[in-house]
Structures are given as structure tokens and as C-alpha cells.
Design a protein around this motif. Structure first.
Motif, PDB file in Angstrom:
ATOM      1  N   ASP A  42     -47.673  32.496  48.682  1.00  0.00           N
ATOM      2  CA  ASP A  42     -46.601  31.933  49.182  1.00  0.00           C
ATOM      3  C   ASP A  42     -45.346  32.013  48.331  1.00  0.00           C
ATOM      4  O   ASP A  42     -45.451  31.087  47.342  1.00  0.00           O
ATOM      5  CB  ASP A  42     -46.909  30.437  49.764  1.00  0.00           C
ATOM      6  N   LEU A  43     -44.737  32.722  48.260  1.00  0.00           N
ATOM      7  CA  LEU A  43     -43.437  32.978  47.623  1.00  0.00           C
ATOM      8  C   LEU A  43     -42.434  31.785  47.571  1.00  0.00           C
ATOM      9  O   LEU A  43     -41.629  31.466  46.657  1.00  0.00           O
ATOM     10  CB  LEU A  43     -42.616  34.194  47.836  1.00  0.00           C
ATOM     11  N   SER A  44     -42.466  30.860  48.706  1.00  0.00           N
ATOM     12  CA  SER A  44     -41.392  29.808  48.552  1.00  0.00           C
ATOM     13  C   SER A  44     -42.047  28.678  47.821  1.00  0.00           C
ATOM     14  O   SER A  44     -41.313  27.902  47.694  1.00  0.00           O
ATOM     15  CB  SER A  44     -41.242  29.494  50.110  1.00  0.00           C
ATOM     16  N   THR A  45     -43.304  28.646  47.647  1.00  0.00           N
ATOM     17  CA  THR A  45     -43.947  27.510  46.877  1.00  0.00           C
ATOM     18  C   THR A  45     -44.486  27.735  45.796  1.00  0.00           C
ATOM     19  O   THR A  45     -44.673  26.928  44.666  1.00  0.00           O
ATOM     20  CB  THR A  45     -44.946  26.752  47.744  1.00  0.00           C
ATOM     21  N   GLY A  46     -44.970  29.103  45.484  1.00  0.00           N
ATOM     22  CA  GLY A  46     -45.636  29.620  44.351  1.00  0.00           C
ATOM     23  C   GLY A  46     -44.898  29.531  43.046  1.00  0.00           C
ATOM     24  O   GLY A  46     -43.536  29.946  43.124  1.00  0.00           O
ATOM     25  N   SER A  47     -45.538  29.653  41.906  1.00  0.00           N
ATOM     26  CA  SER A  47     -44.481  29.607  40.834  1.00  0.00           C
ATOM     27  C   SER A  47     -44.417  30.951  40.094  1.00  0.00           C
ATOM     28  O   SER A  47     -45.257  31.799  40.349  1.00  0.00           O
ATOM     29  CB  SER A  47     -45.525  28.804  39.643  1.00  0.00           C
ATOM     30  N   PRO A  48     -43.275  31.065  39.546  1.00  0.00           N
ATOM     31  CA  PRO A  48     -43.080  32.529  38.841  1.00  0.00           C
ATOM     32  C   PRO A  48     -44.261  32.980  37.879  1.00  0.00           C
ATOM     33  O   PRO A  48     -44.532  34.109  37.583  1.00  0.00           O
ATOM     34  CB  PRO A  48     -41.638  32.325  38.202  1.00  0.00           C
ATOM     35  N   GLY A  49     -44.639  31.872  37.205  1.00  0.00           N
ATOM     36  CA  GLY A  49     -45.750  32.159  36.185  1.00  0.00           C
ATOM     37  C   GLY A  49     -46.980  32.786  36.928  1.00  0.00           C
ATOM     38  O   GLY A  49     -47.583  33.792  36.225  1.00  0.00           O
ATOM     39  N   ALA A  50     -47.404  32.140  38.063  1.00  0.00           N
ATOM     40  CA  ALA A  50     -48.677  32.796  38.710  1.00  0.00           C
ATOM     41  C   ALA A  50     -48.154  34.217  39.129  1.00  0.00           C
ATOM     42  O   ALA A  50     -49.245  34.831  39.202  1.00  0.00           O
ATOM     43  CB  ALA A  50     -48.819  31.903  40.149  1.00  0.00           C
ATOM     44  N   LEU A  55     -48.717  40.335  38.622  1.00  0.00           N
ATOM     45  CA  LEU A  55     -48.032  41.491  38.375  1.00  0.00           C
ATOM     46  C   LEU A  55     -48.575  42.335  37.251  1.00  0.00           C
ATOM     47  O   LEU A  55     -48.588  43.379  37.051  1.00  0.00           O
ATOM     48  CB  LEU A  55     -46.524  41.285  38.244  1.00  0.00           C
ATOM     49  N   ASP A  56     -48.743  41.505  36.084  1.00  0.00           N
ATOM     50  CA  ASP A  56     -49.335  42.227  34.878  1.00  0.00           C
ATOM     51  C   ASP A  56     -50.749  42.771  35.001  1.00  0.00           C
ATOM     52  O   ASP A  56     -51.046  43.626  34.378  1.00  0.00           O
ATOM     53  CB  ASP A  56     -49.402  41.041  33.702  1.00  0.00           C
ATOM     54  N   THR A  82     -34.230  32.605  49.804  1.00  0.00           N
ATOM     55  CA  THR A  82     -33.692  32.547  48.540  1.00  0.00           C
ATOM     56  C   THR A  82     -34.331  32.058  47.362  1.00  0.00           C
ATOM     57  O   THR A  82     -34.540  33.007  46.480  1.00  0.00           O
ATOM     58  CB  THR A  82     -32.327  31.816  48.697  1.00  0.00           C
ATOM     59  N   VAL A  83     -35.042  31.145  47.606  1.00  0.00           N
ATOM     60  CA  VAL A  83     -36.200  30.605  46.503  1.00  0.00           C
ATOM     61  C   VAL A  83     -36.964  31.625  46.276  1.00  0.00           C
ATOM     62  O   VAL A  83     -37.492  31.750  45.198  1.00  0.00           O
ATOM     63  CB  VAL A  83     -36.661  29.164  46.777  1.00  0.00           C
ATOM     64  N   ALA A  84     -37.804  31.967  47.390  1.00  0.00           N
ATOM     65  CA  ALA A  84     -38.837  33.137  47.229  1.00  0.00           C
ATOM     66  C   ALA A  84     -38.213  34.292  46.471  1.00  0.00           C
ATOM     67  O   ALA A  84     -39.048  34.979  45.449  1.00  0.00           O
ATOM     68  CB  ALA A  84     -39.179  33.367  48.609  1.00  0.00           C
ATOM     69  N   VAL A  85     -37.037  34.792  46.676  1.00  0.00           N
ATOM     70  CA  VAL A  85     -36.299  35.955  45.790  1.00  0.00           C
ATOM     71  C   VAL A  85     -36.347  35.521  44.356  1.00  0.00           C
ATOM     72  O   VAL A  85     -36.325  36.439  43.614  1.00  0.00           O
ATOM     73  CB  VAL A  85     -35.304  36.405  46.672  1.00  0.00           C
ATOM     74  N   ALA A  86     -35.931  34.451  44.426  1.00  0.00           N
ATOM     75  CA  ALA A  86     -35.472  33.939  43.002  1.00  0.00           C
ATOM     76  C   ALA A  86     -36.992  33.976  41.960  1.00  0.00           C
ATOM     77  O   ALA A  86     -36.942  34.402  40.749  1.00  0.00           O
ATOM     78  CB  ALA A  86     -35.055  32.426  42.828  1.00  0.00           C
ATOM     79  N   THR A  87     -38.277  33.443  42.820  1.00  0.00           N
ATOM     80  CA  THR A  87     -39.309  33.789  42.215  1.00  0.00           C
ATOM     81  C   THR A  87     -39.646  35.153  41.907  1.00  0.00           C
ATOM     82  O   THR A  87     -40.241  35.622  40.808  1.00  0.00           O
ATOM     83  CB  THR A  87     -40.446  32.987  43.150  1.00  0.00           C
ATOM     84  N   VAL A  88     -39.341  36.066  42.634  1.00  0.00           N
ATOM     85  CA  VAL A  88     -39.835  37.398  42.666  1.00  0.00           C
ATOM     86  C   VAL A  88     -39.072  37.918  41.380  1.00  0.00           C
ATOM     87  O   VAL A  88     -39.745  38.540  40.563  1.00  0.00           O
ATOM     88  CB  VAL A  88     -39.346  38.222  44.014  1.00  0.00           C
ATOM     89  N   CYS A  89     -37.863  37.787  41.351  1.00  0.00           N
ATOM     90  CA  CYS A  89     -36.951  38.189  40.231  1.00  0.00           C
ATOM     91  C   CYS A  89     -37.389  37.550  38.932  1.00  0.00           C
ATOM     92  O   CYS A  89     -37.560  38.488  37.943  1.00  0.00           O
ATOM     93  CB  CYS A  89     -35.310  37.778  40.482  1.00  0.00           C
ATOM     94  N   ARG A  94     -40.191  38.580  33.563  1.00  0.00           N
ATOM     95  CA  ARG A  94     -41.194  38.127  32.705  1.00  0.00           C
ATOM     96  C   ARG A  94     -42.213  39.118  32.673  1.00  0.00           C
ATOM     97  O   ARG A  94     -43.017  39.281  31.641  1.00  0.00           O
ATOM     98  CB  ARG A  94     -41.776  36.795  33.129  1.00  0.00           C
ATOM     99  N   SER A  95     -42.520  39.850  33.509  1.00  0.00           N
ATOM    100  CA  SER A  95     -43.697  40.691  33.630  1.00  0.00           C
ATOM    101  C   SER A  95     -43.380  41.952  32.734  1.00  0.00           C
ATOM    102  O   SER A  95     -42.314  42.426  32.602  1.00  0.00           O
ATOM    103  CB  SER A  95     -44.079  41.108  34.890  1.00  0.00           C
ATOM    104  N   GLY A  96     -44.315  42.643  32.281  1.00  0.00           N
ATOM    105  CA  GLY A  96     -44.428  43.925  31.600  1.00  0.00           C
ATOM    106  C   GLY A  96     -44.326  45.079  32.266  1.00  0.00           C
ATOM    107  O   GLY A  96     -44.536  46.161  31.860  1.00  0.00           O
ATOM    108  N   CYS A  97     -44.667  44.924  33.717  1.00  0.00           N
ATOM    109  CA  CYS A  97     -44.872  45.979  34.441  1.00  0.00           C
ATOM    110  C   CYS A  97     -43.665  46.935  34.427  1.00  0.00           C
ATOM    111  O   CYS A  97     -44.009  48.055  35.063  1.00  0.00           O
ATOM    112  CB  CYS A  97     -45.321  45.592  35.756  1.00  0.00           C
ATOM    113  N   GLY A  98     -42.675  46.361  34.400  1.00  0.00           N
ATOM    114  CA  GLY A  98     -41.185  47.241  34.646  1.00  0.00           C
ATOM    115  C   GLY A  98     -41.043  47.970  36.024  1.00  0.00           C
ATOM    116  O   GLY A  98     -40.370  48.806  36.091  1.00  0.00           O
ATOM    117  N   ALA A  99     -41.447  47.217  36.850  1.00  0.00           N
ATOM    118  CA  ALA A  99     -41.641  47.650  38.404  1.00  0.00           C
ATOM    119  C   ALA A  99     -40.127  47.730  38.950  1.00  0.00           C
ATOM    120  O   ALA A  99     -39.129  46.974  38.672  1.00  0.00           O
ATOM    121  CB  ALA A  99     -42.396  46.800  39.231  1.00  0.00           C
TER     122      ALA A  99
END
Length: 331
Positions: A42-50, A55-56, A82-89, A94-99
Motif C-alpha cells: 500500500d503506497l499510501s501507508t508503506g514506507s519509502p525504505g521498504a 526496487l533494489d 499525493t503521499v503515495a507519489v512522494a513515497t514512490v519518488c 534512494r534506490s540504485g535501480c535508476g528506473a
């Protein structure tokens, strides 16, 4: 190409998934809140770290975000859009995938526009409601993220699977119930509004094209033609075989035969940059169309053509026929 699709269970997301799965060059992973997703998140509640760790691990070349909601109050809209997109960005930074990120925006970000005009990507957004505000905030997050990213501002998506809460989906369901009950009078609000209806399958093609392109920034996805709801309703009535009278909320009768202006029966007011304005003021019925965009919206689609090589293929009459086919199955 490895693609991570967010929100694959939604209306547009389902068609994006189907289109990508048909491409043998695509390795697709679906992430979402539903049971059909490959990974539940769930992007709206999940952490960017997770999400960063995922992604890695998956290392996608493209991330497509179709997740979000059109319903709820300002808090819920902000959380999911909005918050979900902030998490994605943040996760992509942070990720090294460069997607590359393909974000789905919407025309509600622009808000009302001048009847007869076409809205280009450089128009100043003035959303007319909390949904448009939440989506515009998401777009600004993407554009300011420093990522390789594109935002597709989708105008009014239609076609099979159109949600019953949308104007055309609700109209089809209302017509179905009227035919079941043997009613010969059907009243529906907002028939004076004019919108740029684009088939959801064409939207999926645009998403695919955007994932392969190097284009960045905002790109409109529409047909470049505004159509009156009353004309769309007339074609839907003909497709459905509804022989009764359709009225707007003010009681003005609506013809249920195709408009003589074209072979499809759909009267388009304005083409391209909108050289031809509406014959009468749109939205004269005094109904506030639910997207907060007033009486008129029409996309300037030259950027999608020039930078993505994308054009629509499916006409509105075919989209309406598919909407009715699904509604008729519930009779």
C-alpha cells in the motif's frame, strides 16, 4: 525491459497491465493493494525504505504508477494521490535501480478552461476540487524530484470497465435500469458539459509509448476533441436500443438519434487548438460536473503526437458500445 507497475488493479492499471503483457520484450511485475498483484504493498501507508529495498531487489528499468483514488475526502485523496507519489519518488531516489518513472496524472489538474479552447501543457493549473489538487501536488512532486520522469495528464478515460461512478458509467447504468423498469423518460444531470473522452485502451498504449521514450515533463493524453455529454448520451441510447426520451436536469429534451454533424453521431465542438467554439454556452443546465473542470475541457495533444508518436485509434462510439455491452450483461 523490466517494468514495475503500481496500481495494476485499478481501471487504467488493468489495461496497462494487459498491454504490457502482450509485449514479449517486457518482464512485468505488478505491485498493488489487491490480491491479484504479484506483490501486495500500500503506497499510501508503506514506507519509502521498504519500497526501496523492493526496487533494489527487482531492479526495474521503468516504474509506472497507475495507483490512486478518485473518491473520498481531501484527507483520503491526499493520502492516496499525493503521499503515495512522494513515497514512490523518495524510494526511486534512494534506490540504485535508476528506473524511469511514468506517472499518471489527470486533466482535473488543469481545472476549468475557456469554452472553445484547447488546453496545452504550459497552461497554468487551477484545479476546481480536492481531487485535482491532490493530483497536481503529485505532479509537482514528480517534476521536482530530479528523476527521469514523465507525467501523462489523461483527460476523460472511457471504454470497457468504465467505473459506474463516472458520468458515462453512471449514465449507462441509469439507462439499463430504465429499460428494465420499462421507463420511457430518463433524466440525467450535466448533459451540457463537454469533455475530451479518450478510450482507456488508447491510454494504455500511451503509457507503453511513454515508458519507451526519452520525453520528460507533462504530456496530455486525449483526443483533441470535446464532445457534449448530451451527444454521447444520444449515441449510447441508440447503441442500447433505448427509444425513450432523455432529458437533462432542467427538463430540456435530448434527441436520441445521431447528430447530423458527423458519421459517428458525436458532435465535436473544436479540433486541434480549438478553432471552432461551441454553438451555445456549454453547461447551460446549471449542473456542476463532478471533476471540478466546469463546462468545457479539450486537450491539445500535439506534444503526445510529436514526442511519443502516439495517436488515438478507438473512436468514442466504439467506447460507448463497449460500455453498454458490459451494462447490458447486468440486465
Amino acid at each position: 525491459m523490466r517494468v514495475l507497475l503500481l496500481g495494476s488493479g485499478g481501471y487504467i492499471g488493468r489495461y496497462v497491465a494487459d498491454h504490457l503483457l502482450a509485449d514479449p520484450a517486457v518482464q512485468l511485475t505488478e505491485l498493488g493493494r489487491g490480491d491479484t498483484a504479484d506483490v501486495r504493498f500500500d503506497l499510501s501507508t508503506g514506507s519509502p525504505g521498504a519500497l526501496t529495498r523492493f526496487l533494489d531487489a527487482v531492479h526495474p528499468g521503468v516504474v509506472i504508477n497507475c495507483a490512486g483514488t478518485t473518491r473520498g475526502g481531501a484527507r483520503e485523496l491526499t493520502r492516496h494521490n499525493t503521499v503515495a507519489v512522494a513515497t514512490v519518488c523518495e524510494s526511486l531516489r534512494r534506490s540504485g535501480c535508476g528506473a524511469r518513472l511514468v506517472q499518471l496524472g489527470c486533466s482535473a489538474e488543469y481545472g476549468p478552461s475557456q469554452p472553445g479552447s484547447s488546453t496545452a501543457e504550459d497552461a497554468i493549473p487551477r484545479p476546481g476540487g480536492p481531487y485535482g489538487v491532490s493530483k497536481l501536488a503529485a505532479t509537482e512532486l514528480v517534476l521536482g524530484s530530479g528523476l527521469d520522469a514523465i507525467v501523462l495528464r489523461v483527460f476523460s478515460p472511457v471504454g470497457p470497465g468504465t467505473p459506474p461512478g463516472s458520468p458515462l458509467g453512471r449514465l449507462a447504468d441509469t439507462m439499463r435500469r430504465a429499460m428494465q423498469a420499462g421507463d420511457h423518460e430518463l433524466r440525467f444531470p450535466g448533459l451540457g458539459a463537454q469533455r475530451d473522452f479518450v478510450d482507456v485502451r488508447d491510454v494504455a498504449r500511451a503509457v507503453h509509448a511513454a515508458s519507451l521514450s526519452a520525453a520528460q515533463g507533462v504530456v496530455n493524453i486525449g483526443t483533441g476533441r470535446a464532445v457534449r455529454m448530451r451527444d454521447a448520451a444520444g449515441v449510447l441510447a441508440r447503441v442500447a436500443g433505448f427509444g425513450g426520451a432523455l432529458h437533462d436536469v432542467e427538463g430540456h429534451p435530448l434527441r436520441t438519434v445521431p447528430h447530423p454533424s458527423g458519421p459517428s453521431g458525436l458532435h465535436s465542438a473544436g479540433h486541434g487548438r480549438g478553432e471552432h467554439g461551441p454553438e451555445t454556452p456549454a453547461g447551460a443546465v446549471g449542473y456542476a460536473y463532478p471533476d471540478g473542470c466546469g463546462s468545457w475541457q479539450q486537450a491539445d495533444v500535439r506534444t503526445a503526437r510529436d514526442r511519443l508518436g502516439w495517436r488515438t485509434r478507438i473512436g468514442l462510439e466504439e467506447s460507448l458500445a463497449d460500455i453498454w455491452m458490459e451494462a447490458a450483461c447486468r440486465i
